[in-house]
Design a protein around this motif. Structure first.
Motif, short mmCIF file in Angstrom:
data_model
loop_
_atom_site.label_atom_id
_atom_site.label_comp_id
_atom_site.label_asym_id
_atom_site.label_seq_id
_atom_site.Cartn_x
_atom_site.Cartn_y
_atom_site.Cartn_z
N LYS A 100 0.84 -1.19 0.00
CA LYS A 100 0.00 0.00 0.00
C LYS A 100 0.88 1.24 0.00
O LYS A 100 1.97 1.24 0.55
CB LYS A 100 -0.89 0.02 1.24
N GLU A 104 -2.61 5.61 1.06
CA GLU A 104 -3.62 4.60 1.40
C GLU A 104 -3.59 4.26 2.89
O GLU A 104 -4.64 4.10 3.53
CB GLU A 104 -3.39 3.32 0.57
N VAL A 105 -2.40 4.16 3.45
CA VAL A 105 -2.28 3.85 4.87
C VAL A 105 -2.84 5.00 5.71
O VAL A 105 -3.58 4.77 6.68
CB VAL A 105 -0.80 3.56 5.24
N GLN A 107 -5.13 7.14 4.79
CA GLN A 107 -6.57 7.14 4.61
C GLN A 107 -7.22 6.10 5.52
O GLN A 107 -8.22 6.38 6.19
CB GLN A 107 -6.90 6.84 3.15
N GLU A 108 -6.61 4.91 5.62
CA GLU A 108 -7.13 3.87 6.53
C GLU A 108 -7.05 4.32 7.99
O GLU A 108 -7.96 4.07 8.78
CB GLU A 108 -6.37 2.56 6.35
N LEU A 109 -5.97 5.00 8.33
CA LEU A 109 -5.78 5.48 9.69
C LEU A 109 -6.87 6.49 10.06
O LEU A 109 -7.49 6.39 11.12
CB LEU A 109 -4.40 6.10 9.85
N HIS A 110 -7.10 7.43 9.20
CA HIS A 110 -8.11 8.45 9.48
C HIS A 110 -9.52 7.84 9.50
O HIS A 110 -10.35 8.25 10.31
CB HIS A 110 -8.00 9.60 8.49
N ALA A 111 -9.78 6.89 8.65
CA ALA A 111 -11.09 6.23 8.66
C ALA A 111 -11.29 5.48 9.96
O ALA A 111 -12.39 5.49 10.54
CB ALA A 111 -11.20 5.28 7.46
N TYR A 112 -10.25 4.84 10.45
CA TYR A 112 -10.33 4.12 11.72
C TYR A 112 -10.57 5.08 12.86
O TYR A 112 -11.39 4.85 13.75
CB TYR A 112 -9.05 3.32 11.94
N SER A 115 -14.09 6.39 12.91
CA SER A 115 -15.12 5.41 13.28
C SER A 115 -15.42 5.42 14.77
O SER A 115 -16.38 4.82 15.21
CB SER A 115 -14.69 4.00 12.85
#
Length: 122
Positions: A100, A104-105, A107-112, A115
């Motif tokens: 990745k 991308e990493v 983006q995943e961090l901010h999405a987590y 949540s």
């Protein structure tokens, strides 16, 4: 029956060790002891100071200096050799390409974090 045989073997081995020790009672002179010590030091069998005791047997190699240097160069090119304090840890290659991208990493961090599962300081 096995325990009787085992006990007999143990008793025989102790008695054989006693006979071997008793047979070696010839006095050794100081000069002989010094000569044996000098011979052991010359062979590298005696350690001095804080070195490990007993001395490890010196390794022998059938490779030439050129072969060893070629192997070292190949290991350095492959990234299997580390220098300095990093030598205590496994070599980790960071140029192997990640699955990745950094974006991308992140983006995943901010999405987590969004949540509500976990608070991540800004």
């Amino acid at each position: 029956m096995k325990s009787l045989a085992t006990a007999a073997m143990i008793a025989l081995s102790f008695s054989a060790a006693g006979f071997a020790q008793a047979a070696d009672t010839t006095p050794v002179t100081r000069a002989q002891v010094i000569a044996e010590l000098q011979q052991a030091q010359a062979q590298g069998l005696v350690t001095i100071g804080e070195e490990a005791y007993p001395a490890d047997a010196l390794p022998t190699s059938t490779k030439s200096r050129t072969e060893v240097l070629n192997e070292l160069a190949a290991a350095q090119v492959a990234g299997r050799v580390s220098v300095g304090e990093a030598a205590q840890y496994p070599v980790v290659r960071i140029d192997q390409g990640a699955e990745k991208s950094r974006a991308e990493v992140l983006q995943e961090l901010h999405a987590y974090a969004a949540s509500g599962n976990h608070h991540i300081p800004a």
